[in-house]
Enzyme design. Structure first.
Site, PDB file in Angstrom:
ATOM      1  N   GLY A  43       0.789  -1.226  -0.082  1.00 61.90           N
ATOM      2  CA  GLY A  43       0.115  -0.134   0.046  1.00 61.90           C
ATOM      3  C   GLY A  43       1.163   1.327   0.067  1.00 61.90           C
TER       4      GLY A  43
ATOM      5  N   GLY B 278       2.756   2.141  -2.866  1.00 65.42           N
ATOM      6  CA  GLY B 278       2.871   2.595  -4.194  1.00 65.42           C
ATOM      7  C   GLY B 278       4.093   2.233  -4.828  1.00 65.42           C
TER       8      GLY B 278
ATOM      9  N   ASP C  50       3.490  -1.224 -14.159  1.00 63.23           N
ATOM     10  CA  ASP C  50       4.095  -1.775 -13.221  1.00 63.23           C
ATOM     11  C   ASP C  50       4.256  -3.363 -13.593  1.00 63.23           C
ATOM     12  OD1 ASP C  50       3.302   0.605 -12.093  1.00 63.23           O
ATOM     13  OD2 ASP C  50       1.585  -0.114 -10.950  1.00 63.23           O
TER      14      ASP C  50
HETATM   15  C1  GLA Z   1      -0.542   2.868 -10.480  1.00 60.02           C
HETATM   16  C2  GLA Z   1      -0.862   2.060 -11.963  1.00 60.02           C
HETATM   17  C3  GLA Z   1       0.188   2.285 -12.992  1.00 60.02           C
HETATM   18  C4  GLA Z   1       0.260   3.876 -13.342  1.00 60.02           C
HETATM   19  C5  GLA Z   1       0.576   4.486 -11.904  1.00 60.02           C
HETATM   20  C6  GLA Z   1       0.787   6.137 -12.248  1.00 60.02           C
HETATM   21  O1  GLA Z   1       0.851   2.304 -10.249  1.00 60.02           O
HETATM   22  O2  GLA Z   1      -0.993   0.608 -11.576  1.00 60.02           O
HETATM   23  O3  GLA Z   1      -0.462   1.429 -14.068  1.00 60.02           O
HETATM   24  O4  GLA Z   1      -0.818   4.198 -13.989  1.00 60.02           O
HETATM   25  O5  GLA Z   1      -0.384   4.149 -11.126  1.00 60.02           O
HETATM   26  O6  GLA Z   1       1.682   6.442 -13.145  1.00 60.02           O
END
Ligand code: GLA
Length: 390
Positions: free
Chosen positions: A132, A134, A182
């Site tokens: 959680g 990021g 990601d």
């Molecule tokens: C999250 C999403 C990604 C991207 C980012 C913002 O991590 O999973 O696909 O959109 O936010 O850049």
């Protein structure tokens, strides 16, 4: 691959994961998989607009220990939660009691939807990617699981296909409409490099992390609220903006063309689209700057990205802003910005190596003085994407 001593954190994590497996299933796992977390240097909220991103796979991992089974059951155990969950490959349902297991369930579902025949599996997973915050702990679970099925079932799919199926799992099974960034970087990351990903063609170019620079990740320890609903709303607004501008995606309009026409858009959509259009250009400029060795310019673009995410896209929060503002005041910092979806989580900082230790200390102190929160601050290395480990 350049040699690097075995990462002690990963070694410890894989040892304990193996021990859990032995204890639980009474045998050695057939193999172990490590999937890294990620930070994004620049290019935020551009991926679902067919644009450009510049992420790095980092040396924090999800480790999966696994063995194929002869039947159609998948038995999961999450060591970090001390929770188990079992499902049948013939009837994959959501489990609201073990929400973490929906990432694995979703991946099995997406692979089967694509026509792959999967074996049952016994799986243990553990992670030192903070949850959680990021750094994509959920995408790391997805990619590690897909790789484990590939290994156990001898499935042939390349890194891009794997990323796309994991994204499908998250979009359609879990219900978060994330872009491809990601899963892509976790699937295909390269040690000591960032990847410039073109999220339309799904090609990438390698961009070396400049020598003498440290990648510092600062976790605000403000856990992200609201992120899924706000994320899905932003995505809709971008699609609406592209439609009003008559382009297939925001990727298709230049900064100048946008400025000439932005008054045609309703105010909120205008601001949000402005971020995406200018951010795409910043990614390309940032890569050119890195390649030319212009580190100060690269850092300025990171800073501009934060301001645009804060003011135009409106996905920052007081804690992220405080962390970034304290970082901007430090000596030896080239650039600092929030990373990931926003509303809490982490910042990413490019710092001269010799200043990194002092930076860590000063930023932690400055941040706590403003917010009363204890941050987590670590210097990361750019890692390989998902792989088998010993
Ligand atoms: C999250 C999403 C990604 C991207 C980012 C913002 O991590 O999973 O696909 O959109 O936010 O850049």
């Amino acid at each position: 691959m350049p040699s690097r001593p075995i990462d002690p954190r990963l070694h410890t994590l894989s040892t304990t994961t193996r021990e859990h497996f032995r204890r639980l299933y009474d045998e050695e796992p057939a193999f172990l998989v490590a999937a890294p977390g990620r930070v994004n240097l620049i290019g935020e909220h551009t991926d679902y607009n067919d644009g450009f991103v510049l992420p790095v796979a980092i040396d924090r991992h999800v480790v999966v220990a696994a063995s194929p089974r002869r039947d159609r059951f998948v038995r999961l155990y999450a060591a970090d939660f001390d929770q188990a969950s079992t499902f049948s490959l013939d009837d994959i349902e959501h489990d609201s009691g073990t929400r973490w297991s929906n990432y694995e369930r979703g991946v099995a579902w997406a692979l089967q939807e694509a026509g792959y025949r999967l074996p049952g599996m016994d799986i243990v997973l553990s992670s030192d990617v903070p949850i959680g915050s990021g750094l994509s702990s959920s995408a790391a679970i997805e990619v590690a699981t897909a790789f484990a099925f590939q290994q156990a079932g001898n499935l042939s799919l390349d890194g891009v296909q794997r990323a796309l199926l994991c994204q499908k799992a998250e979009n359609e099974f879990v219900g978060m409409r994330c872009g491809i960034m990601d899963q892509y970087i976790i699937s295909l990351g390269k040690r000591d490099h960032a990847l410039l990903i073109d999220c339309r063609s799904l090609d990438y170019q390698l961009v070396p992390i400049p020598a003498g620079c440290a990648l510092v990740v600062c976790d605000t320890n403000k856990r992200r609220g609201l992120v899924d609903s706000e994320y899905n709303t932003r995505r809709q607004e971008c699609e609406e903006g592209a439609r009003l501008l008559g382009v297939p995606a925001l990727r298709d309009i230049s900064v100048d063309a946008f400025r000439a026409r932005e008054a045609e858009l309703p105010p909120t959509i205008r601001m949000h689209c402005r971020h995406v259009v200018t951010e795409n250009q910043r990614v390309l400029d940032a890569v050119a700057a890195l390649r030319a060795g212009e580190l100060a310019q690269f850092g300025d673009l990171m800073n501009a990205s934060h301001i645009s995410l804060r003011d135009d896209y409106q996905v920052s929060c007081a804690e992220l802003d405080a962390m970034v503002e304290v970082a901007w005041e430090q000596q030896g910092v080239l650039g600092a910005r929030m990373t990931g979806a926003g509303f809490g989580g982490c910042t990413v900082n490019l710092v001269l190596e010799q200043a990194a230790a002092h930076f860590q200390h000063q930023v932690a102190q400055g941040y706590t003085a403003i917010t009363d929160l204890q941050p987590e601050i670590y210097v990361c290395k750019a890692e390989e994407g998902v792989r088998l480990i010993d």
